[in-house]
Motif scaffolding. Structure first.
Motif, PDB file in Angstrom:
ATOM      1  N   ALA A  26      43.957  43.734  33.680  1.00  0.00           N
ATOM      2  CA  ALA A  26      42.632  43.542  34.268  1.00  0.00           C
ATOM      3  C   ALA A  26      41.969  42.302  33.671  1.00  0.00           C
ATOM      4  N   LEU A  27      42.119  42.129  32.367  1.00  0.00           N
ATOM      5  CA  LEU A  27      41.550  40.934  31.723  1.00  0.00           C
ATOM      6  C   LEU A  27      42.219  39.668  32.235  1.00  0.00           C
ATOM      7  N   ASP A  28      43.528  39.712  32.411  1.00  0.00           N
ATOM      8  CA  ASP A  28      44.237  38.543  32.918  1.00  0.00           C
ATOM      9  C   ASP A  28      43.786  38.203  34.336  1.00  0.00           C
ATOM     10  N   ALA A  29      43.560  39.222  35.148  1.00  0.00           N
ATOM     11  CA  ALA A  29      43.063  38.980  36.505  1.00  0.00           C
ATOM     12  C   ALA A  29      41.678  38.342  36.461  1.00  0.00           C
ATOM     13  N   LEU A  30      40.815  38.868  35.605  1.00  0.00           N
ATOM     14  CA  LEU A  30      39.477  38.288  35.459  1.00  0.00           C
ATOM     15  C   LEU A  30      39.538  36.880  34.889  1.00  0.00           C
ATOM     16  N   ALA A  31      40.483  36.626  33.992  1.00  0.00           N
ATOM     17  CA  ALA A  31      40.647  35.273  33.446  1.00  0.00           C
ATOM     18  C   ALA A  31      41.044  34.302  34.551  1.00  0.00           C
ATOM     19  N   GLY A  32      41.944  34.724  35.432  1.00  0.00           N
ATOM     20  CA  GLY A  32      42.351  33.864  36.540  1.00  0.00           C
ATOM     21  C   GLY A  32      41.202  33.557  37.490  1.00  0.00           C
ATOM     22  N   LEU A  33      40.424  34.584  37.814  1.00  0.00           N
ATOM     23  CA  LEU A  33      39.272  34.384  38.696  1.00  0.00           C
ATOM     24  C   LEU A  33      38.210  33.516  38.022  1.00  0.00           C
ATOM     25  N   SER A  34      37.982  33.751  36.746  1.00  0.00           N
ATOM     26  CA  SER A  34      36.995  32.958  36.006  1.00  0.00           C
ATOM     27  C   SER A  34      37.438  31.503  35.901  1.00  0.00           C
ATOM     28  N   ALA A  35      38.733  31.283  35.678  1.00  0.00           N
ATOM     29  CA  ALA A  35      39.249  29.913  35.610  1.00  0.00           C
ATOM     30  C   ALA A  35      39.072  29.210  36.954  1.00  0.00           C
ATOM     31  N   ALA A  36      39.316  29.918  38.043  1.00  0.00           N
ATOM     32  CA  ALA A  36      39.113  29.328  39.369  1.00  0.00           C
ATOM     33  C   ALA A  36      37.642  28.975  39.580  1.00  0.00           C
TER      34      ALA A  36
END
Length: 187
Positions: A26-36
């Motif tokens: 879940a954190l990795d998914a949020l990291a990807g969205l935040s990076a975008a």
């Protein structure tokens, strides 16, 4: 100490791994969205650079936060936490904008293209905001854990590496993900 005595703590540790992996996913998914979302800060910065608009846009920030809080409440997500997370996203975005403006001033040049903030960039940010909000429930259990900050920082590092972020965006991603964690309670 016999192996039998070691097996019980090991079994407990191993039984926790699927939960930790789910939280980290879940954190990795949020990291990807935040990076975008932070990559869009480059376009916001370019638009504001060319138009002379200040980085600080309190009215827009208020709209984003109010929408995030209202949408979170409607989705059964803790609205206060969603506000905290999106305030972190906004602060990280402004850090990128300020950093880019400083780089461009120092270099004496900025990107030639002036993105259309209202028609091009904000709709993309709004779309990512919706995806970020939808991803929050998966990370909700993590927010109060003692190791939340460390795990959020690790996810930021993994995300920055996957996305090939530079130092400015890497630091901003760490800032954005840190907002997922509640402050430790003082006793």
């Amino acid at each position: 100490m016999s192996i039998r005595h070691l097996s019980w703590p090991l079994a407990v540790l191993l039984s926790a791994l699927p939960c930790l992996a789910a939280d980290d996913g879940a954190l990795d998914a949020l990291a990807g969205l935040s990076a975008a979302r932070l990559r869009l800060a480059d376009l916001v910065a370019a638009s504001k650079w060319h138009s002379g608009q200040p980085i600080e846009d309190a009215a827009r920030e208020r709209v984003v936060l109010q929408r995030a809080v209202a949408d979170a409440a409607a989705a059964g997500i803790d609205a206060g936490w969603a506000g905290q997370v999106f305030a972190g996203q906004i602060a990280a975005n402004k850090a990128v904008q300020a950093g880019l403006h400083a780089q461009w001033r120092e270099a004496g040049e900025a990107p030639a293209r002036q993105p259309d903030l209202a028609q091009e960039v904000r709709p993309a940010i709004d779309e990512l905001n919706g995806r970020l909000l939808a991803a929050l429930p998966e990370a909700a259990a993590l927010r109060r854990q003692a190791d939340c900050a460390e795990r959020a920082a690790a996810a930021a590092l993994r995300g920055a590496e996957r996305q090939g972020l530079d130092a400015l965006h890497r630091a901003a991603l760490g800032q954005a993900l840190a907002a997922l964690c509640d402050a430790p309670q003082r006793r």
